[in-house]
Each structure stands twice: as C-alpha cells, then as structure tokens.
Scaffold this motif. Structure first.
Motif, PDB file in Angstrom:
ATOM      1  N   UNK A 238      19.460 -82.231  27.257  1.00 34.40           N
ATOM      2  CA  UNK A 238      19.563 -80.783  27.109  1.00 34.40           C
ATOM      3  C   UNK A 238      19.367 -79.960  28.381  1.00 34.40           C
ATOM      4  N   UNK A 239      19.046 -80.598  29.502  1.00 33.40           N
ATOM      5  CA  UNK A 239      18.777 -79.827  30.714  1.00 33.40           C
ATOM      6  C   UNK A 239      20.003 -79.017  31.153  1.00 33.40           C
ATOM      7  N   UNK A 240      21.162 -79.622  31.163  1.00 34.92           N
ATOM      8  CA  UNK A 240      22.381 -78.907  31.565  1.00 34.92           C
ATOM      9  C   UNK A 240      22.659 -77.729  30.651  1.00 34.92           C
ATOM     10  N   UNK A 241      22.510 -77.957  29.343  1.00 34.80           N
ATOM     11  CA  UNK A 241      22.716 -76.869  28.387  1.00 34.80           C
ATOM     12  C   UNK A 241      21.722 -75.734  28.638  1.00 34.80           C
ATOM     13  N   UNK A 242      20.446 -76.079  28.851  1.00 32.97           N
ATOM     14  CA  UNK A 242      19.415 -75.058  29.051  1.00 32.97           C
ATOM     15  C   UNK A 242      19.689 -74.233  30.301  1.00 32.97           C
ATOM     16  N   UNK A 243      20.048 -74.898  31.385  1.00 34.51           N
ATOM     17  CA  UNK A 243      20.367 -74.152  32.626  1.00 34.51           C
ATOM     18  C   UNK A 243      21.550 -73.224  32.409  1.00 34.51           C
ATOM     19  N   UNK A 244      22.564 -73.687  31.722  1.00 38.98           N
ATOM     20  CA  UNK A 244      23.725 -72.836  31.435  1.00 38.98           C
ATOM     21  C   UNK A 244      23.356 -71.657  30.556  1.00 38.98           C
ATOM     22  N   UNK A 245      22.564 -71.907  29.540  1.00 42.80           N
ATOM     23  CA  UNK A 245      22.115 -70.844  28.632  1.00 42.80           C
ATOM     24  C   UNK A 245      21.324 -69.798  29.409  1.00 42.80           C
ATOM     25  N   UNK A 246      20.424 -70.251  30.268  1.00 42.87           N
ATOM     26  CA  UNK A 246      19.623 -69.324  31.067  1.00 42.87           C
ATOM     27  C   UNK A 246      20.488 -68.594  32.099  1.00 42.87           C
ATOM     28  N   UNK A 247      21.452 -69.278  32.690  1.00 40.40           N
ATOM     29  CA  UNK A 247      22.332 -68.641  33.672  1.00 40.40           C
ATOM     30  C   UNK A 247      23.112 -67.502  33.010  1.00 40.40           C
TER      31      UNK A 247
ATOM     32  N   UNK B  36      17.779 -69.223  36.748  1.00 43.41           N
ATOM     33  CA  UNK B  36      18.019 -70.125  35.617  1.00 43.41           C
ATOM     34  C   UNK B  36      17.433 -71.507  35.903  1.00 43.41           C
ATOM     35  N   UNK B  37      17.664 -72.018  37.104  1.00 47.42           N
ATOM     36  CA  UNK B  37      17.126 -73.338  37.468  1.00 47.42           C
ATOM     37  C   UNK B  37      15.602 -73.320  37.466  1.00 47.42           C
ATOM     38  N   UNK B  38      15.011 -72.250  38.012  1.00 44.04           N
ATOM     39  CA  UNK B  38      13.546 -72.140  38.040  1.00 44.04           C
ATOM     40  C   UNK B  38      12.965 -72.104  36.631  1.00 44.04           C
ATOM     41  N   UNK B  39      13.555 -71.290  35.761  1.00 41.84           N
ATOM     42  CA  UNK B  39      13.010 -71.171  34.413  1.00 41.84           C
ATOM     43  C   UNK B  39      13.265 -72.418  33.572  1.00 41.84           C
ATOM     44  N   UNK B  40      14.374 -73.110  33.811  1.00 43.79           N
ATOM     45  CA  UNK B  40      14.601 -74.383  33.106  1.00 43.79           C
ATOM     46  C   UNK B  40      13.520 -75.379  33.514  1.00 43.79           C
ATOM     47  N   UNK B  41      13.234 -75.427  34.800  1.00 48.16           N
ATOM     48  CA  UNK B  41      12.168 -76.297  35.309  1.00 48.16           C
ATOM     49  C   UNK B  41      10.830 -75.935  34.664  1.00 48.16           C
ATOM     50  N   UNK B  42      10.514 -74.639  34.629  1.00 46.80           N
ATOM     51  CA  UNK B  42       9.256 -74.183  34.038  1.00 46.80           C
ATOM     52  C   UNK B  42       9.177 -74.486  32.545  1.00 46.80           C
ATOM     53  N   UNK B  43      10.332 -74.464  31.874  1.00 46.87           N
ATOM     54  CA  UNK B  43      10.365 -74.791  30.439  1.00 46.87           C
ATOM     55  C   UNK B  43       9.918 -76.231  30.220  1.00 46.87           C
TER      56      UNK B  43
ATOM     57  N   UNK C 138      16.778 -82.621  16.175  1.00 47.75           N
ATOM     58  CA  UNK C 138      17.606 -81.556  15.607  1.00 47.75           C
ATOM     59  C   UNK C 138      17.085 -80.157  15.940  1.00 47.75           C
ATOM     60  N   UNK C 139      15.861 -80.052  16.444  1.00 49.06           N
ATOM     61  CA  UNK C 139      15.283 -78.752  16.795  1.00 49.06           C
ATOM     62  C   UNK C 139      15.137 -78.559  18.304  1.00 49.06           C
ATOM     63  N   UNK C 140      15.662 -79.477  19.088  1.00 44.47           N
ATOM     64  CA  UNK C 140      15.449 -79.460  20.537  1.00 44.47           C
ATOM     65  C   UNK C 140      15.922 -78.176  21.201  1.00 44.47           C
ATOM     66  N   UNK C 141      17.162 -77.803  20.956  1.00 42.11           N
ATOM     67  CA  UNK C 141      17.698 -76.625  21.644  1.00 42.11           C
ATOM     68  C   UNK C 141      16.989 -75.347  21.198  1.00 42.11           C
ATOM     69  N   UNK C 142      16.685 -75.263  19.934  1.00 40.14           N
ATOM     70  CA  UNK C 142      15.959 -74.080  19.435  1.00 40.14           C
ATOM     71  C   UNK C 142      14.587 -73.997  20.096  1.00 40.14           C
ATOM     72  N   UNK C 143      13.911 -75.122  20.203  1.00 43.92           N
ATOM     73  CA  UNK C 143      12.580 -75.170  20.822  1.00 43.92           C
ATOM     74  C   UNK C 143      12.657 -74.810  22.310  1.00 43.92           C
ATOM     75  N   UNK C 144      13.607 -75.396  23.002  1.00 38.71           N
ATOM     76  CA  UNK C 144      13.780 -75.096  24.431  1.00 38.71           C
ATOM     77  C   UNK C 144      14.121 -73.620  24.634  1.00 38.71           C
ATOM     78  N   UNK C 145      15.010 -73.083  23.806  1.00 37.74           N
ATOM     79  CA  UNK C 145      15.406 -71.680  23.931  1.00 37.74           C
ATOM     80  C   UNK C 145      14.220 -70.753  23.659  1.00 37.74           C
ATOM     81  N   UNK C 146      13.392 -71.117  22.711  1.00 38.06           N
ATOM     82  CA  UNK C 146      12.220 -70.287  22.394  1.00 38.06           C
ATOM     83  C   UNK C 146      11.265 -70.240  23.588  1.00 38.06           C
ATOM     84  N   UNK C 147      10.990 -71.383  24.182  1.00 38.26           N
ATOM     85  CA  UNK C 147      10.104 -71.425  25.350  1.00 38.26           C
ATOM     86  C   UNK C 147      10.738 -70.668  26.511  1.00 38.26           C
ATOM     87  N   UNK C 148      12.009 -70.952  26.766  1.00 34.75           N
ATOM     88  CA  UNK C 148      12.706 -70.319  27.892  1.00 34.75           C
ATOM     89  C   UNK C 148      12.798 -68.811  27.700  1.00 34.75           C
ATOM     90  N   UNK C 149      13.021 -68.363  26.478  1.00 38.01           N
ATOM     91  CA  UNK C 149      13.108 -66.929  26.228  1.00 38.01           C
ATOM     92  C   UNK C 149      11.779 -66.242  26.553  1.00 38.01           C
TER      93      UNK C 149
END
Length: 173
Positions: free
Chosen positions: A19-28, A37-44, A58-69
């Motif tokens: 999910x790292x690539x997805x998270x960086x893209x979502x944050x970007x 985006x790269x800094x916050x993905x790292x911090x997540x 099945x909850x990975x992206x939702x969990x990552x997005x919640x932390x990143x948000x």
C-alpha cells in the motif's frame, strides 16, 4: 526476536509493500505536493510501527488513510501556526526580532501548546483562552459560555491541570 515480533514485522512489511505507493499517491493528490506526500506517508508507517497496530488486510487502506488524514491536519495546523507567528514577528522592529534558533523553539512550543489545547473539551479550551488571552473574569466568561461561574472554575482548573501534565510529561521515544 520472538515469534510474535517476527509476525508483526512481516505484517508491517506486507502492509508497506502492498500500500505504500497507493498512500503516497493519495497524499500527493490531497496535498498537491510530492515531497510532503512522501514525508507524511513515511510518518504514517512510523506511527504504525510505534503502535504495533496493523489493520486487517481488508481495512488497510482505510486505516492508512485515517492516520494520514490526521497527519495532514497536523501539517496544516503547524503551517498555520508558523505563518501566524512569522506575521507577528514581521511587525517587530529589527533589533527585537529573535534569532532563527529562538524562532524554531518558539514555533515548537506554540505547536505543543496548540496540541494541548486541542486535547481539551471545547468549553475548557475556550474558558482558558478567554481568561488568559483576553483577560476576562470568570463571571464574564460564564455569561459568554452560558454556564455557571463554578463551571468556568472547573473548566479552567481542568485546562491548567492538562497543561501542567503535558509540561511535565516524559517525552515519547
């Protein structure tokens, strides 16, 4: 390394790989900036490492997005505080302007104070700010908040206790 620690490490590695690539893209897309985006993905992922709480697949992206948000909100709040502080400094005569080190320390202190205040219930935060920043008396604060004077006393006492505890807390490692 114990079996449990090894299993946790594997789950975190899989989460990162999947999910790292997805998270960086979502944050970007959210931030409009690849560096942030790269800094916050790292911090997540650092936050997940610190807590050791890896979501189910099945909850990975939702969990990552919640932390990143939450980290995005923190970033915006930090930048707002920095900007307000620098604007206030711009009004000072040059000889009174603090050094770069003093500025950095002041900004960090303001960010810590902001975090403490945002951890308080809304009425306790407002009562403390009205008292300490606006110099209002308890009766005036009570009238403004639509509560009793004793409630204002409790709000301010709770806010001061929270500030004191944060001041004397052992920093997280």
């Amino acid at each position: 390394m114990t079996h449990t620690e090894f299993a946790l490490q594997q789950r975190i590695e899989a989460l990162y790989t999947d999910h790292h690539g997805w998270l960086r893209g979502w944050l970007r897309r959210k931030l409009g900036n690849a560096c942030d985006a790269a800094d916050l993905a790292h911090d997540t992922y650092l936050r997940i490492l610190r807590t050791g709480q890896v979501p189910q697949a099945q909850q990975s992206r939702q969990h990552l997005a919640q932390i990143a948000n939450g980290l995005v909100i923190d970033l915006h709040r930090r930048r707002h505080i920095e900007s307000a502080y620098l604007q206030a400094l711009a009004l000072l005569p040059e000889p009174l302007a603090p050094s770069e080190e003093e500025r950095a320390l002041a900004i960090e202190a303001l960010i810590q104070i902001d975090a403490i205040l945002h951890g308080l219930p809304a009425k306790a935060r407002e009562a403390l700010l009205l008292c300490k920043l606006d110099g209002m008396g308890y009766r005036d604060i009570a009238a403004r908040l639509g509560v009793s004077v004793s409630s204002v006393e409790k709000y301010i006492a709770a806010a001061l206790v929270a500030c004191h505890q944060a001041l004397h807390a052992t920093p997280a490692r």
